[in-house]
Design a protein around this motif. Structure first.
Motif, PDB file in Angstrom:
ATOM      1  N   GLY A 131       0.805  -1.200   0.005  1.00  0.00           N
ATOM      2  CA  GLY A 131      -0.128   0.055  -0.149  1.00  0.00           C
ATOM      3  C   GLY A 131       0.830   1.332  -0.056  1.00  0.00           C
ATOM      4  O   GLY A 131       0.629   2.288   0.262  1.00  0.00           O
ATOM      5  N   SER A 132       2.097   1.334  -0.594  1.00  0.00           N
ATOM      6  CA  SER A 132       2.911   2.472  -0.633  1.00  0.00           C
ATOM      7  C   SER A 132       2.665   3.048  -1.998  1.00  0.00           C
ATOM      8  O   SER A 132       1.786   2.527  -2.796  1.00  0.00           O
ATOM      9  N   SER A 133       3.491   4.034  -2.482  1.00  0.00           N
ATOM     10  CA  SER A 133       3.196   4.571  -3.632  1.00  0.00           C
ATOM     11  C   SER A 133       4.567   4.508  -4.647  1.00  0.00           C
ATOM     12  O   SER A 133       5.642   4.454  -4.035  1.00  0.00           O
ATOM     13  N   LYS A 134       4.451   4.573  -5.719  1.00  0.00           N
ATOM     14  CA  LYS A 134       5.588   4.309  -6.645  1.00  0.00           C
ATOM     15  C   LYS A 134       6.450   5.474  -6.797  1.00  0.00           C
ATOM     16  O   LYS A 134       5.570   6.598  -6.928  1.00  0.00           O
ATOM     17  N   ILE A 135       7.544   5.389  -6.829  1.00  0.00           N
ATOM     18  CA  ILE A 135       8.361   6.854  -7.333  1.00  0.00           C
ATOM     19  C   ILE A 135       8.212   6.951  -8.631  1.00  0.00           C
ATOM     20  O   ILE A 135       8.834   6.330  -9.482  1.00  0.00           O
ATOM     21  N   GLU A 136       7.356   8.020  -8.973  1.00  0.00           N
ATOM     22  CA  GLU A 136       7.191   8.159 -10.383  1.00  0.00           C
ATOM     23  C   GLU A 136       8.198   9.131 -11.079  1.00  0.00           C
ATOM     24  O   GLU A 136       8.811   9.820 -10.192  1.00  0.00           O
ATOM     25  N   THR A 137       8.374   9.058 -12.166  1.00  0.00           N
ATOM     26  CA  THR A 137       9.192  10.342 -12.639  1.00  0.00           C
ATOM     27  C   THR A 137       8.823  11.596 -12.378  1.00  0.00           C
ATOM     28  O   THR A 137       9.883  12.370 -12.107  1.00  0.00           O
ATOM     29  N   GLU A 138       7.644  11.836 -12.235  1.00  0.00           N
ATOM     30  CA  GLU A 138       7.255  13.228 -11.856  1.00  0.00           C
ATOM     31  C   GLU A 138       7.797  13.366 -10.319  1.00  0.00           C
ATOM     32  O   GLU A 138       8.157  14.824 -10.136  1.00  0.00           O
TER      33      GLU A 138
END
Ligand code: TRP
Length: 493
Positions: A131-138
């Protein structure tokens, strides 16, 4: 009545009380609360059966259990499984992303990491599961914008791949609200390998670009509880490991390194936080999160509170002057996430901000990405004490290759960088993006042979480790003492 059966009845009553009192809030329950409610209800059914209660009473309890399971499925989109708490931000997803058999073959917790996949753990699935978040390019671009620095290669290449609340940290930072860093290490032996450096190399970069204070916890108590080691040994390993950590280049004016054995006993504020956390986390919860068994010693069961405490700034009054609201950011390998899921769950209940997190993937063993490097297997790791010759031999002999069996085949079909450990190591340590990309192309096309790829890695690691050894030699007992003395740090919040 025997003491045992009295205990049993008491337990039934307690469990019943717990479940009854939660009845009215059921509609507003979070997945974790509902999960705990289910644990409690399951336990009640077991107690009733063991105590040979009336059938009707058992039936009612079972009906409620089934209803809760349906609610859970509805709320989370997943089946309830004892010992498998819901990820933090789980929502019901109709596409079933969270339920597609989540890699039974990937096993990731603070003590074990293994997968049957040669490319390594499926990190995208882990993000869904935790349930974490992906480190996106943004996000990487945003870090670049906020700091004015080229993002570290670990960010550019997705080695740090997952986060919690990093945008919030940046929002605040942009409004001149600073934060502090917290990371740590379990000192289980004197020998550290290159994989152990990953979080520290990255933390050092974060400290430099954000110009913020850092606390580093050495959990000598944890290693004493989990391993067959004496207290003195664990403490000595902590001090020895501190030297390798200091050799990563941390700023002594902004960094506090502490051994739990030393700091816990000397800081009333730290210990108060430990006990506050202990009061707000139940045995059911840690059992669910960490899989503790009834036969585990009570030291293990209460340890997670000690790893949680440094996430709260008032655990360090000498640094933050009693402020409890300074935001904490924890860079760590993803296997440490269970500790911090628990920490984030208790934080608001004891009046503290939740720590934010940046998670890294694992540094693969020489034998392949199915498991991470282990300090206890000399051939699976490149140690910080290895000589240039040992480095060369280990890589040549043991680094799993994605190349073909014969030169002819390799030239014809090319190698597979995705499973090649030498290539993976280069993604961690070779800073030049263009050079790395060219190596990848050439290896995939067959222009570059396995031996040549290994040679590039050897020539990258040998000077890197020699330089580390040189810097470590400069670290005196006096320097260690400086870093490990509780004192004010130099920064403005
Ligand atoms: N439990 C970790 C280990 O065994 C050590 C640790 C303590 C840690 N606090 C931490 C790791 C914070 C990362 C972040 O290595």
């Amino acid at each position: 009545m025997s003491e045992l059966s009295a205990g049993f009845l008491d337990k039934i009553k307690r469990v019943k009380k717990m479940t009854d009192s939660q009845e009215e809030v059921e509609g507003a329950m979070t997945p974790l609360q509902l999960y705990e409610r289910l644990n409690a209800q399951g336990e009640q059914v077991r107690c009733l059966k063991t105590a040979k209660a009336e059938k009707a009473e058992i039936d009612v309890a079972v009906q409620l259990l089934l209803k809760l399971k349906t609610d859970y499925k509805h709320l989370t989109g997943q089946d309830y499984k004892a010992g498998c708490p819901p990820p933090e931000n789980v929502v019901n997803q109709d596409n079933g992303a969270a339920t597609d058999g989540i890699d039974e073959e990937d096993n990731v917790d603070p003590w074990n990491v293994s997968t049957s996949n040669a490319k390594g753990v499926d990190y995208d699935k882990l993000i869904v599961r935790f349930g974490s978040s992906k480190i996106e390019t943004e996000l990487v671009d945003r870090i670049e914008k906020v700091t004015g620095q080229k993002p570290h290669r670990f960010l550019r290449r997705g080695i740090f791949f997952s986060h919690r609340d990093m945008h919030q940290v940046l929002d605040a930072y942009e409004k001149n609200k600073s934060f502090y860093l917290y990371t740590g290490r379990g000192p289980s032996s004197e020998a550290m390998h290159v994989g152990h450096l990953i979080p520290f190399i990255f933390t050092k970069w974060l400290q430099d670009v954000f110009d913020i204070p850092l606390v580093i916890q050495l959990t000598d108590d944890e290693k004493y509880l989990w391993k067959d080691l004496a207290i003195e040994e664990c403490h000595r390993f902590a001090v020895e490991n501190a030297k390798d950590i200091i050799a990563c280049g941390f700023d002594v004016n902004k960094t506090f390194i502490f051994s739990d054995f030393d700091y816990m006993g000397s800081s009333p504020e730290f210990y108060r936080n430990v006990v506050k956390i202990q009061k707000h986390v139940t045995y059911n919860q840690v059992k669910g999160i960490f899989g503790f068994k009834d036969s585990d010693c009570i030291g293990k069961i209460s340890f997670p509170a000690i790893q949680a405490a440094p996430s709260f700034s008032n655990s360090f009054p000498q640094i933050f002057g009693g402020r409890k609201d300074v935001q904490c950011l924890i860079p760590c390998a993803i296997d440490q996430d269970p500790y911090f899921r628990m920490t984030r769950d208790v934080a608001p209940r004891i009046g503290y901000p939740k720590p934010a997190l940046l998670h890294s993937s694992f540094f693969p063993a020489l034998q392949g990405a199915q498991t991470k490097m282990s300090a206890s297997d000399a051939n699976s790791s490149i140690f910080l004490t290895d000589t240039p010759k040992q480095i060369k031999n280990k890589i040549n002999k043991h680094a799993f290759s994605g190349g073909k069996d014969t030169i002819e085949e390799h030239r014809k079909f090319g190698g597979n960088p995705d499973v090649d450990v030498s290539f993976m190591y280069l993604t961690f340590f070779l800073d030049d993006d263009e050079q790395l990309e060219k190596i990848k192309q050439d290896y995939s096309s067959g222009a570059l042979l396995t031996g040549e790829l290994k040679k590039i890695l050897i020539e990258t690691l040998q000077p890197m480790i020699a330089q580390h050894q040189e810097r470590r030699k400069q670290v005196t007992e006096e320097t260690v003492k400086q870093f490990m003395t509780p004192r004010p740090l130099n920064f403005k919040l």
